[in-house]
Design an enzyme around this catalytic site. Structure first.
Site, PDB file in Angstrom:
ATOM      1  N   HIS A 123       0.864  -1.185   0.000  1.00  0.00           N
ATOM      2  CA  HIS A 123       0.000   0.000   0.000  1.00  0.00           C
ATOM      3  C   HIS A 123       0.901   1.235   0.000  1.00  0.00           C
ATOM      4  O   HIS A 123       2.019   1.190   0.521  1.00  0.00           O
ATOM      5  CB  HIS A 123      -0.827  -0.039   1.293  1.00  0.00           C
ATOM      6  CG  HIS A 123      -1.867   1.003   1.434  1.00  0.00           C
ATOM      7  ND1 HIS A 123      -1.583   2.292   1.825  1.00  0.00           N
ATOM      8  CD2 HIS A 123      -3.218   0.958   1.265  1.00  0.00           C
ATOM      9  CE1 HIS A 123      -2.711   2.988   1.883  1.00  0.00           C
ATOM     10  NE2 HIS A 123      -3.709   2.208   1.549  1.00  0.00           N
ATOM     11  N   ASP A 200       3.010  -4.323   8.177  1.00  0.00           N
ATOM     12  CA  ASP A 200       1.810  -3.514   8.006  1.00  0.00           C
ATOM     13  C   ASP A 200       0.625  -4.466   8.129  1.00  0.00           C
ATOM     14  O   ASP A 200       0.320  -5.204   7.189  1.00  0.00           O
ATOM     15  CB  ASP A 200       1.868  -2.831   6.628  1.00  0.00           C
ATOM     16  CG  ASP A 200       0.531  -2.232   6.218  1.00  0.00           C
ATOM     17  OD1 ASP A 200      -0.457  -2.385   6.956  1.00  0.00           O
ATOM     18  OD2 ASP A 200       0.482  -1.619   5.130  1.00  0.00           O
ATOM     19  N   GLN A 203      -4.558  -5.031   7.029  1.00  0.00           N
ATOM     20  CA  GLN A 203      -5.525  -6.015   6.508  1.00  0.00           C
ATOM     21  C   GLN A 203      -5.332  -7.384   7.156  1.00  0.00           C
ATOM     22  O   GLN A 203      -6.003  -8.342   6.772  1.00  0.00           O
ATOM     23  CB  GLN A 203      -5.385  -6.148   4.979  1.00  0.00           C
ATOM     24  CG  GLN A 203      -5.542  -4.864   4.209  1.00  0.00           C
ATOM     25  CD  GLN A 203      -6.976  -4.317   4.247  1.00  0.00           C
ATOM     26  OE1 GLN A 203      -7.921  -5.025   4.589  1.00  0.00           O
ATOM     27  NE2 GLN A 203      -7.133  -3.057   3.904  1.00  0.00           N
ATOM     28  N   LYS A 226     -10.351  -0.565  10.506  1.00  0.00           N
ATOM     29  CA  LYS A 226     -10.489  -1.735   9.627  1.00  0.00           C
ATOM     30  C   LYS A 226     -10.791  -2.989  10.433  1.00  0.00           C
ATOM     31  O   LYS A 226     -10.973  -4.063   9.876  1.00  0.00           O
ATOM     32  CB  LYS A 226      -9.211  -1.933   8.812  1.00  0.00           C
ATOM     33  CG  LYS A 226      -8.988  -0.803   7.813  1.00  0.00           C
ATOM     34  CD  LYS A 226      -7.804  -1.089   6.930  1.00  0.00           C
ATOM     35  CE  LYS A 226      -7.247   0.152   6.301  1.00  0.00           C
ATOM     36  NZ  LYS A 226      -7.965   0.574   5.109  1.00  0.00           N
ATOM     37  N   CYS A 364      -4.845   2.608  -3.578  1.00  0.00           N
ATOM     38  CA  CYS A 364      -3.598   3.096  -2.961  1.00  0.00           C
ATOM     39  C   CYS A 364      -2.467   2.097  -3.129  1.00  0.00           C
ATOM     40  O   CYS A 364      -1.649   1.887  -2.225  1.00  0.00           O
ATOM     41  CB  CYS A 364      -3.786   3.412  -1.473  1.00  0.00           C
ATOM     42  SG  CYS A 364      -4.878   4.788  -1.186  1.00  0.00           S
TER      43      CYS A 364
END
Ligand code: PMP
Length: 406
Positions: A123, A200, A203, A226, A364
């Site tokens: 991302h 990261d 997700q 999220k 993104c």
């Protein structure tokens, strides 16, 4: 225990509405997930009964707000199995967490000629902060390639690690394609070279149980919004040895022990990285989301989501001219596709008229789009409250797209 989706949906008031006359089918969970009632209530309760600034007052409300804020931190610690509560830093979200590490750890440790390693799946939030750092330092940003299925090429990853690599930063799950990266293995590989790894997890946390000790991640960042919590709050987890040695990211109130014009003594962890009044209600809301998630048996949630994704993959595959982008063996929550001859924005607009919310665009992740030779994709992204009947509605609407564009 079987996962009862009908019961779960009742916890999310927003799902029970019509859009353009049709029942809402919310398939934009990778952008942001919906919030269960308990999260909304926790935040309302905070403002109605506790609202006050933290760490500052001696009065009852301030002590209560501080206790609730710190209690939320403890919930996060348990949620990701962090060894110490001071390793949990509240930030605005994943983006701020990565910028913090790039600006603090990166500025201190990355020199001219050094390398920062990321993957071709990232991302923009896990690209641009490192580019800024590398530009400033004269360092080199290196990219692990991905294959035609959207998986990181592990042999290339190993080859790119060397004694100039100062940090590796990798997504847990790709927001654009849904690929689940083998991060545990990739972390272990980087550690063999003595290189720290940031994950990261934006997700990752909404779809799977994350244990930072089991992963042995040096940093793990994610966003509240999220994972069924509020916007404007996120987490940077970092191992004490790294956080302790890192300079502050921002200066201001709360991050200091004492200030004179000659010298400022910084506060202990995690406060050294929490300058200014924090997002108190956000932390409390995130804590409530974690309590909510604790109620589930994650084995059944994962099995339910895997079955839903596989059903969706099979179902959309029969739509004429539709091509899936991202067909990794390990995927979570995301179905990205293009329909030949139709711009993804047109797909999104037609679906919207049917009450279906999907995302269209580059998500993104422009380099991922470039890798697959498309300017954009349509992306349906799932949460555990989505149902097979919603996938059927999606497929019907995709047939309609083909009718319109003949
Ligand atoms: N990384 C990934 C993989 C994401 O999906 C997102 C959000 N789309 C981000 C980082 C940025 O998260 P936020 O906007 O909450 O900071």
């Amino acid at each position: 225990m079987l996962f009862d989706v009908e019961r779960v949906r009742k916890d999310f008031p927003i799902l029970n509405q019509r859009v353009h006359g049709n029942p809402l089918v919310y398939l934009d969970n990778a952008a942001t997930s919906q919030k269960p009632r308990v999260v909304l209530e926790a935040m309302k309760r905070y403002y109605e009964t506790v609202n006050s600034n933290v760490h500052r007052g001696v009065h009852y409300l301030s002590e209560q707000a501080t206790a609730d804020y710190e209690h939320a931190r403890t919930k996060v610690q348990r949620f990701i199995n962090a060894p110490h509560v001071h390793e949990v830093v509240f930030v605005r979200g994943t983006t701020e967490g990565i910028n913090l590490v790039a600006q603090s750890y990166g500025r201190k440790n990355v020199e001219k000629g050094d390398e920062v390693l990321i993957s071709g799946l990232e991302h923009h939030s896990n690209i641009v902060p490192w580019q800024i750092l590398c530009d400033e330092k004269g360092a080199r940003l290196r990219i692990v390639p991905i294959n035609d299925s959207g998986e990181i090429v592990l042999e290339e990853y190993e080859k790119l690690l060397n004694n100039k690599t100062k940090i590796v930063s990798l997504g847990h799950v790709s927001n654009a394609l849904g690929t689940v990266n083998p991060i545990k293995r990739m972390i272990a590989t980087a550690h063999r070279f003595g290189i720290p790894v940031l994950i990261d997890g934006a997700q990752g946390v909404p779809h799977m149980k994350v244990d930072v000790q089991d992963l042995n991640a040096d940093f793990y960042v994610f966003s509240g919004h999220k994972m069924f919590g509020p916007t404007g709050i996120g987490i940077l987890y970092g191992k004490t040895e790294f956080l302790d040695a890192m300079p502050p990211f921002q200066g201001g109130g709360d991050m200091i022990k004492s200030v004179t014009f000659e010298k400022t003594v910084y506060n202990d962890l995690p406060y050294k990285f929490e300058a200014g009044t924090p997002n108190i209600e956000g932390a409390i809301g995130m804590g409530a989301a974690i309590d909510y998630l604790h109620e589930f048996d994650w084995n059944s949630v994962s099995a339910y989501e895997a079955d839903l994704l596989s059903y969706a993959t099979d179902s959309v595959s029969v739509v004429k001219k539709l091509r899936l982008v991202g067909t990794a063996a390990e995927k979570a929550g995301v179905l990205s596709f293009v329909i030949d001859g139709v711009h993804p924005h047109d797909v999104g607009t037609i679906l919207d008229r049917e009450g279906i919310a999907i995302r269209t665009g580059h998500h993104c992740a422009q380099p991922v789009m470039q890798r697959f030779g498309v300017p954009a994709t349509a992306r349906a992204s799932f949460a555990f409250y989505n149902m097979k009947s919603e996938v059927d509605t999606l497929v019907k609407a995709l047939y309609k797209v083909n009718e319109v564009f003949g």
